[in-house]
Structure formats: structure tokens, C-alpha cells
Scaffold this motif. Structure first.
Motif, short mmCIF file in Angstrom:
data_model
loop_
_atom_site.label_atom_id
_atom_site.label_comp_id
_atom_site.label_asym_id
_atom_site.label_seq_id
_atom_site.Cartn_x
_atom_site.Cartn_y
_atom_site.Cartn_z
N GLY B 118 -46.83 -12.49 -31.20
CA GLY B 118 -46.66 -13.78 -31.51
C GLY B 118 -47.61 -14.64 -32.33
O GLY B 118 -47.84 -15.35 -33.25
N VAL B 119 -49.01 -14.31 -31.55
CA VAL B 119 -50.05 -14.83 -32.38
C VAL B 119 -50.41 -14.52 -33.67
O VAL B 119 -51.10 -15.10 -34.69
N LEU B 120 -50.19 -13.29 -33.89
CA LEU B 120 -50.35 -12.62 -35.28
C LEU B 120 -49.50 -13.40 -36.19
O LEU B 120 -49.96 -13.48 -37.40
N GLU B 121 -48.20 -13.35 -35.90
CA GLU B 121 -47.33 -14.23 -36.71
C GLU B 121 -47.74 -15.44 -36.89
O GLU B 121 -47.89 -16.22 -38.09
N LEU B 122 -48.47 -16.30 -36.00
CA LEU B 122 -48.98 -17.51 -35.97
C LEU B 122 -49.89 -18.03 -36.99
O LEU B 122 -50.07 -18.53 -37.89
N VAL B 123 -50.98 -16.70 -37.38
CA VAL B 123 -52.00 -16.93 -38.14
C VAL B 123 -51.61 -16.00 -39.42
O VAL B 123 -52.41 -15.91 -40.23
#
Lengths: 273, 346
Positions: B118-123
Motif C-alpha cells: 500500500g505504501v509503495l503504491e502511495l509513493v
């Protein structure tokens, strides 16, 4: 590019140095290697009259050869393990903490290598005699441990110092305790260089002769000590040659292992390069 | 309700008696992005490192959500720090870098996988989990560093000059992205920078620091338009600072004078280049044009007062001026400082 290539001078001095060095290093190895597999080799023949494994059979049939191989391996493993257990935490302290006398202590490890070693060994042997350590396994372990201190402190210190402090702080930041940071970040980062140090002290211990002979003889007999007594007592060259070739095995294995674990930069980094 | 509260915090390093941070106080509201702005050596990084737990204050108290964190080690603090040098663990791949903190928190493997992705998508790095750190570009590495902090959902995000090692173009793009992410997550953020552009474009409030002390705390537009000290005036944007004397309500310096309704004494006059109009003068005027630079959208005139004090003026028609020409200065807005404090603005 083409112009610079064609005009580049051939470095004759460099080539000469390389050839001479190669000869100096390889030639004796070649001679010893040949002797080990020779049955008959008489003057003035350049090539042995008869090749064969006769002396290998004779050497490997001896019980003292096998017991000394076991002894050498046991010693090398024990000394290296102990040395790592003692030196790695000490190296970390030298690299990361500031305490009174730090520099003096740090350079004191050089002292053991700055003076004629045999004189030092004789003095230590005197002390060991009173402690009843002469001729014992642990006496030899102790004396060989001293020999590994320099490598096992200085190289890991450089390895720990080259680990980015910010990496350690980032690990603290995400919730790792200081011990966890050391285990999960610092040690793996310094790993290849420390592996180099461990390898060096293993091989160094395996070949260590003076200490093992002075403290261990005659009860504790390592492979190099046995080789010396063979060379001294036997008129036949081949016994010494066979043992010598046997002694190459661990360093050869170590080198192969080193190429896998240690990348080329690690040794240089360990020495501050 | 302030999330982070810093009260009277000082830091004196044992080597040397310099106060790196001197009686600093600040309250940061929930979801706010505050920039600590100052030149190197102003104590902004030391302050950030104290909030993160990497330095211990010599005195003062820091609280997060009312809880005293002054003496807590970094691993016990609800803060997440992004370092200037990204400080990624090069012996782990991207996924492991992000998962490390979650593993320490005993999060289940499924949950770790879900949150990291999720966080990798976010950045903007979806699918980069198996990459090695060394395979990433500088900008990507800094994004991973940001993701590593964000994945733990810290109460306060600390950014220590995170874009300093990147080139101009990338820096501008990343700061927009970081601002977007910060506003989307509504995460309280403390941001250290020495670049005024970064502070002006990202911050809700700017703390201008100098020698470990606060010079001014305000919204970016206020800091720019109403600097409270000559230091702030000179540090943010371009500012002409002219030192002179006031006598009978007239400020003067080397042939230039302008009305200034303050008491007699020394004063520093501050004029923005864009608030300074120039008029051609027949009789030598108050200053002489040194150089005219045409930037297309506008022009910049460098002029010298009679004692060679250099002054910059922004003009819309640079072709009206040429080097050597005499000009008269007509400021549209001025501020005046005395004893490091604002005494007049018009």
C-alpha cells in the motif's frame, strides 16, 4: 581512442616486475609440487626419472600425520572462534565508543608484531611453564590467539567504522533496540570485511608454527610442526614435499571460499583503503 | 490542539560551549507541516534530531500528545525520520527495508505485505519491492526512505533536508509529491531545510532559525511580506538592506534619502526588488545603473548608490535603462529595523 591505444607505450618495467615476482612465487611451489609426486629424481636430470604416489601412500599411512591434521584443524577452528568472540565486540567498542586510553590500547595490539616474535614467545613460554600450560592444547590455543588479535581487531574496527551511522539511527527510528541494530544492520553491513578477517586468522592460525612448536611440542603436534620435524629428521625430500602440498589444501579452500563471500573491495576497506 | 510541543529546549554540546539550540519553543498542530528554515549551523537539524531522540536536550521538555518524550530513546518514540542521505539498508531489498519496523512490532506477515505494498503504491513505487536499494535512482531511494517511515504510521514525520542530494528538477517534483502525501494522510510533519523555496512552497508555517534561536514563526506569505528582523528579511527572498541614519524623520545613506517617521538614530531600510520603482534622472540622480539583465518576463537592474552600495530593482521594461545612467529610487513598500527589530513598515 584508437590513437591513444596504438601510441600507448608497453610498460616493460611493469612486465619485468610481474614476471620476476611470478617466478619467485610460482617456481618454488612448482618444485615442491613436483617433488611430492616423484618416486625417483636424481641429478643431473631436469625432469624426475619416475613419477608416482609412493610417498603419498607412505605419508598418509602414518598415524601421526592424521592426528596432526586433526589437531591443526581443531586448533584453527577453536582459536578463530574464540578470537571472534573476544575481538568482534572489542572492535565494535574501539570503532564506536570513546574511552580513556582508547588509542594506547588500540596500538598495543601492534606491539606483539613490532618486536622479534621468538623472543616474546620464549618469555611467554617461561610464564606458561609455571602455569603448567606447556605441552597442552589450551596453551597452544592461548599463544595462537595472541597472534590473531591484530587482524581480528584492526580489520573489524575499520569495517564497523565504515558502516553509515545514519543507517543505524534509521533502524533505531523504526523501533530496533541497540542490540537488534547491531545484529540486523551493523553486522551484516560489516559482514564481508569481517569474513575476510576471520578467514585471514583461520589460515594464519593453521600455518602458525613457532608458537605451536615452542608451547605445544612434543605433546601437541600440528601439521606445520610435523613437517618441520620431517624436514629435519628425514633425508628423503618427498616426505616434506607431500606434507607441504597437504598444507596448501586449507588455504586453497579458503581462497575459493573467500572469492564467494568477500567482494574484492572488502579486504582493501578492512585495511582502511 | 498541538500534537508536538517543544518548551524551552536547549542543547549545549559537550565539546565547546556553543548553544546549538537556545531556549527553543514551538507548538505544532495536528496535521500541520512546519518548516525549520535557517542557514547551516542554525541548530535546525539538532532540534529535529532531539525530537527524533538522537540527541538529548540539555534542558527543556518535549511532549507528543501530552506525553513527555524528552528522555525516550528513538525506538520508543512515535516519530518517523527521513534522513538526508536516505540511510536505506543496502543489504536488504526495498520490501525488507519497509517490513523491518513492522516485523519488530510483531505484525503478521499478511498484514506486513498488505501495508508495505500500500505504501509503495502511495509513493509511486508499486511493484518495486524485490528491487535492491542499489538498483534505484536517487529520487526512488528517497521515496523508499519516506515509505519506510510512513509504513509505521508515525504520529510525527521528521524530514531532515530529504532532497538536498537531488538535482533541482527532481527536488521540485518530490516536494510537490511529499506535500500531496502529507496532506492526504494529514500527518503532522516537521521539515528541516536551508532552501527557502522548499519552505515557502511546502510549509503551513515556517520557523526561521539563527544561532539556535527563533527569529520568526509565521505563515510563509507573512514571513515573506512581513519579516520581523533584518535577518529574516535578508534570508527569505531577495532583499535590499541599506544601513543608514534617521534624522528629523528622514532616512539617508550616501545621497539617497526617504521619509521615515521614526525617532533619530541608526536604522536598516529593507526594500524588495519588486517593490522598488526606478525613474531616469537628468542630474546624476541618487544612484547609477551598473548592469541591466533581461530575463524575458522581467528585468533586473543592479545599481550603485554614491558609496557603491549595491541595490537591486525589478523592472518590467529593462530596455528603458542602460549601464551608467543616473536613476532616482521610488520604493512602493519599505520596512525599517533597529536593534534587530521591526520599527516601521509602509
Amino acid at each position: 581512442m584508437a590513437a591513444t591505444l596504438t601510441h600507448r607505450k608497453i610498460d616493460w618495467t611493469g612486465i619485468a616486475f610481474a614476471v620476476v615476482l611470478t617466478l619467485i612465487i610460482v617456481f618454488p611451489l612448482l618444485v615442491v609440487g613436483t617433488w611430492a609426486f616423484t618416486n625417483v629424481w636424481r641429478y643431473p636430470s631436469v625432469i624426475p626419472q619416475e613419477f608416482g604416489l609412493r610417498f603419498w601412500e607412505q605419508t598418509l599411512a602414518r598415524a601421526d600425520v592424521w592426528s596432526s591434521i586433526t589437531m591443526s584443524l581443531t586448533l584453527a577452528f577453536t582459536v578463530t572462534a574464540l578470537s571472534a568472540a573476544i575481538c568482534l565486540p572489542a572492535a565494535y567498542a574501539f570503532a564506536r565508543l570513546d574511552f580513556p586510553g582508547r588509542n594506547l590500547l588500540f596500538f598495543s595490539f601492534l606491539a606483539g608484531h613490532a618486536f622479534p616474535k621468538f623472543g616474546l614467545l620464549v618469555a611467554i613460554a617461561g610464564i606458561f611453564l609455571q602455569l603448567n600450560l606447556i605441552g597442552t592444547f589450551w596453551g597452544v590455543v592461548l599463544i595462537q590467539l595472541v597472534g590473531t588479535l591484530l587482524f581480528m581487531i584492526w580489520i573489524p574496527v575499520a569495517a564497523f567504522q565504515s558502516v553509515d551511522r545514519r543507517m543505524e539511527e534509521a533502524a533505531r527510528d523504526v523501533g530496533a533496540s541497540p542490540l537488534r541494530v547491531f545484529w540486523s544492520i551493523t553486522l551484516p553491513q560489516a559482514g564481508p570485511t569481517i569474513a575476510a578477517a576471520i578467514l585471514l586468522s583461520f589460515v594464519g592460525t593453521f600455518y602458525e608454527t613457532e608458537g605451536a612448536w615452542l608451547i605445544g611440542a612434543p605433546q601437541v603436534r600440528t601439521l606445520p610442526v610435523l613437517m618441520i620435524s620431517f624436514i629435519n629428521n628425514q633425508p628423503v625430500i618427498q616426505y616434506g614435499a607431500v606434507l607441504s602440498v597437504l598444507l596448501w589444501v586449507p588455504s586453497f579452500i579458503a581462497l575459493l571460499f573467500a572469492r564467494r563471500v568477500v567482494n574484492s573491495g572488502s579486504f582493501a576497506r578492512g585495511f582502511g583503503g | 490542539m498541538s500534537v508536538l510541543s517543544i518548551k524551552d529546549v536547549s542543547k549545549i554540546f559537550p565539546n565547546g560551549n556553543v548553544r546549538a539550540v537556545d531556549s527553543f519553543s514551538l507548538d505544532v498542530a495536528d496535521g500541520e507541516l512546519v518548516c525549520l528554515l535557517g542557514p547551516s549551523g542554525s541548530g535546525k537539524s539538532t532540534l529535529l534530531r532531539m525530537v527524533g531522540g538522537f540527541e538529548t536536550p540539555t534542558s527543556g521538555v518535549m511532549t507528543i500528545d501530552g506525553e513527555d518524550i524528552t528522555r525516550l530513546p528513538p525506538e520508543k518514540r512515535p516519530t518517523g525520520m527521513v534522513f538526508q542521505s536516505h540511510a536505506l539498508w543496502t543489504h536488504m531489498n526495498v520490501f525488507k527495508n519497509l517490513a523491518f519496523g513492522l516485523k519488530l512490532r510483531k505484525v503478521s506477515p499478511d498484514e506486513i505485505k498488505r501495508r508495505v505494498e500500500g505504501v509503495l503504491e502511495l509513493v509511486g513505487l508499486g511493484g518495486y519491492g524485490t528491487r535492491g536499494v542499489g538498483q534505484l535512482s536517487g529520487g526512488q531511494q528517497q521515496r523508499v526512505a519516506l515509505a519506510r517511515s510512513l509504513v509505521l504510521e508515525p504520529k510525527i514525520l521528521l524530514l531532515d533536508e530529504p532532497f538536498a542530494s537531488l538535482d533541482q528538477h527532481l527536488r521540485e517534483r518530490l516536494r510537490e509529491e511529499v506535500r500531496d502525501i502529507q496532506q492526504r494522510l494529514k500527518i503532522t510533519t516537521l521539515f528541516v531545510t536551508h532552501g527557502q523555496d522548499e519552505a515557502l512552497s511546502m510549509a503551513d508555517r515556517i520557523v526561521v532559525m539563527r544561532d539556535g534561536r527563533t527569529e520568526q514563526i509565521d505563515r510563509p506569505d507573512v514571513v515573506y511580506r512581513e519579516p520581523q528582523t533584518p535577518f529574516v528579511a535578508g534570508f527569505i527572498g531577495t532583499m535590499n538592506l541599506v544601513e543608514g541614519t534617521v534624522s528629523n524623520g528622514i532616512f539617508s545613506r550616501a545621497g539617497y534619502s526617504t521619509p521615515l517617521p521614526v525617532s533619530d538614530g541608526p536604522a536598516t531600510l529593507a526594500i524588495r526588488p519588486e517593490a522598488l520603482d526606478l525613474a531616469a534622472a537628468e542630474d546624476g540622480g541618487q544612484g547609477k545603473v551598473h548592469r541591466v539583465t533581461d530575463y524575458g518576463t522581467h528585468g533586473l537592474v543592479d545599481l550603485d548608490l554614491r558609496d557603491n552600495t549595491r541595490i537591486k530593482a525589478m523592472v518590467s521594461h529593462p530596455d528603458l535603462f542602460k549601464a551608467g545612467q543616473g536613476v532616482t529610487l521610488k520604493p512602493r513598500a519599505i520596512a525599517a529595523y533597529r536593534d534587530n527589530a521591526l520599527i516601521h513598515r509602509a
